[in-house]
Scaffold this motif. Sequence first.
Motif, PDB file in Angstrom:
ATOM      1  N   GLY A   1      14.834  92.700  75.712  1.00  0.00           N
ATOM      2  CA  GLY A   1      15.561  91.439  75.752  1.00  0.00           C
ATOM      3  C   GLY A   1      14.583  90.327  76.111  1.00  0.00           C
ATOM      4  O   GLY A   1      13.366  90.485  76.003  1.00  0.00           O
ATOM      5  N   PHE A   2      15.121  89.191  76.530  1.00  0.00           N
ATOM      6  CA  PHE A   2      14.275  88.093  76.985  1.00  0.00           C
ATOM      7  C   PHE A   2      14.541  87.896  78.475  1.00  0.00           C
ATOM      8  O   PHE A   2      15.697  87.835  78.902  1.00  0.00           O
ATOM      9  N   SER A   3      13.465  87.830  79.250  1.00  0.00           N
ATOM     10  CA  SER A   3      13.583  87.691  80.703  1.00  0.00           C
ATOM     11  C   SER A   3      14.520  88.740  81.293  1.00  0.00           C
ATOM     12  O   SER A   3      15.343  88.450  82.163  1.00  0.00           O
ATOM     13  N   GLY A   4      14.410  89.948  80.770  1.00  0.00           N
ATOM     14  CA  GLY A   4      15.174  91.060  81.331  1.00  0.00           C
ATOM     15  C   GLY A   4      16.631  91.145  80.921  1.00  0.00           C
ATOM     16  O   GLY A   4      17.375  91.982  81.418  1.00  0.00           O
ATOM     17  N   SER A   5      17.062  90.274  80.021  1.00  0.00           N
ATOM     18  CA  SER A   5      18.463  90.296  79.594  1.00  0.00           C
ATOM     19  C   SER A   5      18.563  90.316  78.072  1.00  0.00           C
ATOM     20  O   SER A   5      17.997  89.445  77.410  1.00  0.00           O
ATOM     21  N   PRO A   6      19.294  91.289  77.508  1.00  0.00           N
ATOM     22  CA  PRO A   6      19.905  92.436  78.177  1.00  0.00           C
ATOM     23  C   PRO A   6      18.840  93.413  78.675  1.00  0.00           C
ATOM     24  O   PRO A   6      17.715  93.426  78.175  1.00  0.00           O
ATOM     25  N   SER A   7      19.223  94.224  79.661  1.00  0.00           N
ATOM     26  CA  SER A   7      18.282  95.181  80.235  1.00  0.00           C
ATOM     27  C   SER A   7      18.019  96.316  79.246  1.00  0.00           C
ATOM     28  O   SER A   7      18.768  96.495  78.280  1.00  0.00           O
ATOM     29  N   PHE A   8      16.973  97.096  79.504  1.00  0.00           N
ATOM     30  CA  PHE A   8      16.658  98.227  78.622  1.00  0.00           C
ATOM     31  C   PHE A   8      17.853  99.187  78.561  1.00  0.00           C
ATOM     32  O   PHE A   8      18.170  99.731  77.505  1.00  0.00           O
ATOM     33  N   CYS A   9      18.489  99.387  79.732  1.00  0.00           N
ATOM     34  CA  CYS A   9      19.640 100.295  79.763  1.00  0.00           C
ATOM     35  C   CYS A   9      20.826  99.723  78.990  1.00  0.00           C
ATOM     36  O   CYS A   9      21.550 100.469  78.322  1.00  0.00           O
ATOM     37  N   GLN A  10      21.035  98.416  79.069  1.00  0.00           N
ATOM     38  CA  GLN A  10      22.137  97.813  78.301  1.00  0.00           C
ATOM     39  C   GLN A  10      21.887  97.963  76.806  1.00  0.00           C
ATOM     40  O   GLN A  10      22.807  98.241  76.031  1.00  0.00           O
TER      41      GLN A  10
END
Length: 260
Positions: free
Chosen positions: A209-218
Amino acid sequence: MKRAQTRSRTTRSRSPFRALVATLAMLASSLFVVTLGATPAHADGCYTWGRSLSSGSTGADVQQLQIRVAGWHGSSATFAIDGSFGPATTTAVTNFQRAYGLTPDGIAGPATFAKIYALQDDDCSTAHFDWSEVDGGCGAGGYSGGTVSATTVKENLKRAMWRAEALRQRLGNKPLRVTSGFRSVSCDKAVGGSGSGYHTYGMALDLVGFSGSPSFCQIASAARYTSFGTILGPGYPGHNDHAHVDIANRKFWSASSCGI
Ligand code: ZN
């Protein structure tokens, strides 16, 4: 109407060129009227459908549709892109329609095709993914040097991009970035791969994602509903900094840190 005819007759005697233009304009407008009766003509740079498709339809146009709705089949790793419009395709089309606010009737008609046209670029990449981010890794670019021909690599990448487009939409239309798509055999080995993995077929995408959103798990979690055969994420060796998805015809999902 009468005045227009009179005027065009006048211009015809005055200028052959203008008369030609007027004739062409009339011809164009009559063609327009003719095409209105059938499925609206659409000049798309990638692919244009010429008829509505529904359960029982078969053909190359069904296959092209299947490529674009494959990510909407639901919670199943495999989806046949076989040119035969069966129950799975009806489900995929219905879910696609629902996801984009169309009437969910499972029939691919003008409204469904219009949405697909809006989601595909003239170069056959999708609206939110570009060839430049999925082509040869290790700075090589292009599509050669893989396990299969460059043509097959490109076709596989197109299919993967459409599922990534579905994944992005499922995640709430949040931007995703491809950190690695196609890799030549030598590139794959250089980055620690076996040299024969799905990246060398153009079938795999590593997503963040970008800046951690969405997360790898999401990303990994949502990928379970967008027809990806392999899903690897946090908890699987070497996958703590991205989610790997590919269109392999199998079900191998592993991201133990995400409960997958
Ligand atoms: Zn990968």
